[in-house]
Enzyme design. Structure first.
Site, mmCIF file in Angstrom:
data_model
loop_
_atom_site.group_PDB
_atom_site.id
_atom_site.type_symbol
_atom_site.label_atom_id
_atom_site.label_comp_id
_atom_site.label_asym_id
_atom_site.label_seq_id
_atom_site.Cartn_x
_atom_site.Cartn_y
_atom_site.Cartn_z
ATOM 1 N N LEU A 1 2.638 86.094 70.100
ATOM 2 C CA LEU A 1 1.857 86.940 71.073
ATOM 3 C C LEU A 1 1.100 88.010 70.234
ATOM 4 O O LEU A 1 1.359 88.310 69.000
ATOM 5 C CB LEU A 1 2.995 87.584 71.978
ATOM 6 C CG LEU A 1 3.853 86.647 72.546
ATOM 7 C CD1 LEU A 1 5.168 87.402 73.540
ATOM 8 C CD2 LEU A 1 3.263 85.914 73.624
ATOM 9 N N SER A 2 0.281 88.504 71.081
ATOM 10 C CA SER A 2 -0.565 89.622 70.382
ATOM 11 C C SER A 2 0.286 90.742 69.980
ATOM 12 O O SER A 2 -0.209 91.198 68.742
ATOM 13 C CB SER A 2 -1.616 89.883 71.542
ATOM 14 O OG SER A 2 -0.951 90.582 72.464
ATOM 15 N N GLU A 3 1.398 90.925 70.335
ATOM 16 C CA GLU A 3 2.099 91.867 69.837
ATOM 17 C C GLU A 3 3.623 91.565 70.043
ATOM 18 O O GLU A 3 3.946 91.071 71.301
ATOM 19 C CB GLU A 3 1.981 93.454 70.181
ATOM 20 C CG GLU A 3 0.438 94.092 69.431
ATOM 21 C CD GLU A 3 -0.569 93.899 70.325
ATOM 22 O OE1 GLU A 3 -1.792 94.253 70.039
ATOM 23 O OE2 GLU A 3 -0.525 93.509 71.658
ATOM 24 N N THR A 4 4.591 92.092 69.403
ATOM 25 C CA THR A 4 6.068 92.099 69.519
ATOM 26 C C THR A 4 6.494 93.267 68.818
ATOM 27 O O THR A 4 5.890 93.813 68.169
ATOM 28 C CB THR A 4 6.680 91.008 68.515
ATOM 29 O OG1 THR A 4 6.194 89.494 68.890
ATOM 30 C CG2 THR A 4 8.165 90.777 68.687
ATOM 31 N N HIS B 1 -0.509 98.004 75.571
ATOM 32 C CA HIS B 1 0.430 97.319 76.444
ATOM 33 C C HIS B 1 1.705 97.178 75.813
ATOM 34 O O HIS B 1 2.611 97.196 76.431
ATOM 35 C CB HIS B 1 -0.374 95.785 76.788
ATOM 36 C CG HIS B 1 0.153 94.767 75.719
ATOM 37 N ND1 HIS B 1 -0.677 94.390 74.725
ATOM 38 C CD2 HIS B 1 1.081 93.942 76.232
ATOM 39 C CE1 HIS B 1 0.034 93.230 74.267
ATOM 40 N NE2 HIS B 1 1.124 92.936 75.070
#
Length: 284
Positions: A48-51, A80
């Site tokens: 994902l774009s961030e974890t 986000h």
């Protein structure tokens, strides 16, 4: 490296104008026993774009501490993931010290998060601002496949991820972009254009269209980006844009992100919907 430790896991859809139409963030709870390698490998695996990883705070003013990873690096702040992690922390029983507000500790410092109609974070101070070199603007225009004179304004708006932002004439120009992602090089680029209030194509209750291009992390175009919208608000709210507005993002890639931005004096708040989509355990 820790092996097969089961930790509570939540995946949250953030900024979606409808279910499953925002930007997902993976949240690992109780991650104090993980090291940096564990975190980076898991973030690479989720893709994902961030974890994010929830930890005990080190500041007495904070309710929790957060570490934020893309598939390739750690970020001091991201928008986000901040809202999605606060949502997951509250949903799992977290009790803030102050009523109506959560305080997150992260690489950018302490970030207050309001609990109102929707969660909203206070935009952190910019790490870099000011004019953009003409050489960078020429590269951005080339990567966007537009003439240089179509960029009406520009600014460094870096609050952690490294944003440089440009303004186009209107939302239609933003949506029409078909960029060469490799052409951005190491630049993370945000693009914004306003909707004409009388435009029949304007989405309901939307004031501007935003797109975010992040080639360095292999993401390409980010669906909905809190950090970029925060720094755009710090730059443009009350000047080129109203002091309170709604930004649409992700339209060009099939999402319907809605980001609520408002300026209160010198402070900018950025909010949006947060919805849990997955709950379970992560074996890390």
């Amino acid at each position: 490296m820790v092996s097969n430790r089961a930790l509570q896991f939540t995946q949250v859809d953030v900024f979606g104008g409808a279910p499953l139409r925002g930007n997902p963030v993976a949240v690992v709870h109780g991650a104090d026993g993980l090291d940096e390698q564990d975190m980076q490998l898991f973030a690479q695996w989720t893709n994902l774009s961030e974890t994010t990883f929830l930890l005990q705070p080190t500041s007495p003013a904070a309710d929790y501490r957060l570490r934020i990873f893309t598939p390739s690096r750690e970020l001091p702040f991201a928008g986000h993931p901040t809202l999605g992690s606060a949502h997951a922390w509250l949903e799992s029983g977290g009790t803030p010290q102050s009523q109506g507000r959560v305080v997150q500790e992260c690489g950018a410092g302490l970030v207050p998060i309001e609990r109102g109609e929707r969660l909203a974070f206070e935009a952190p101070p910019l790490l870099r601002s000011g004019p953009v070199d003409e050489s960078d603007l020429a590269r951005i225009a080339t990567a966007l496949r537009i003439p240089r004179d179509r960029i009406l304004d520009s600014q460094w708006v870096d609050n952690g991820p490294g944003w440089v932002a440009v303004v186009l004439a209107d939302a239609h120009e933003v949506l029409a972009l078909d960029p060469d992602h490799a052409g951005f090089g190491d630049l993370d680029v945000g693009v914004v254009g306003a909707w004409d209030p009388g435009d029949p194509d304007r989405p309901a209750r939307v004031d501007v269209e935003v797109r975010a291009f992040i080639p360095g992390d292999g993401i390409g175009e980010d669906p909905v980006t809190g950090s970029l919208n925060a720094s755009l608000g710090q730059w443009l709210a009350g000047t080129r844009l109203p002091t309170s507005y709604v930004a649409a993002q992700g339209t060009a890639i099939g999402r319907s992100g809605r980001v609520h931005v408002r300026r209160d004096g010198s402070t900018v708040w950025v909010g949006g919907a947060t919805r849990t989509t997955l709950r379970g355990e992560a074996a890390i």
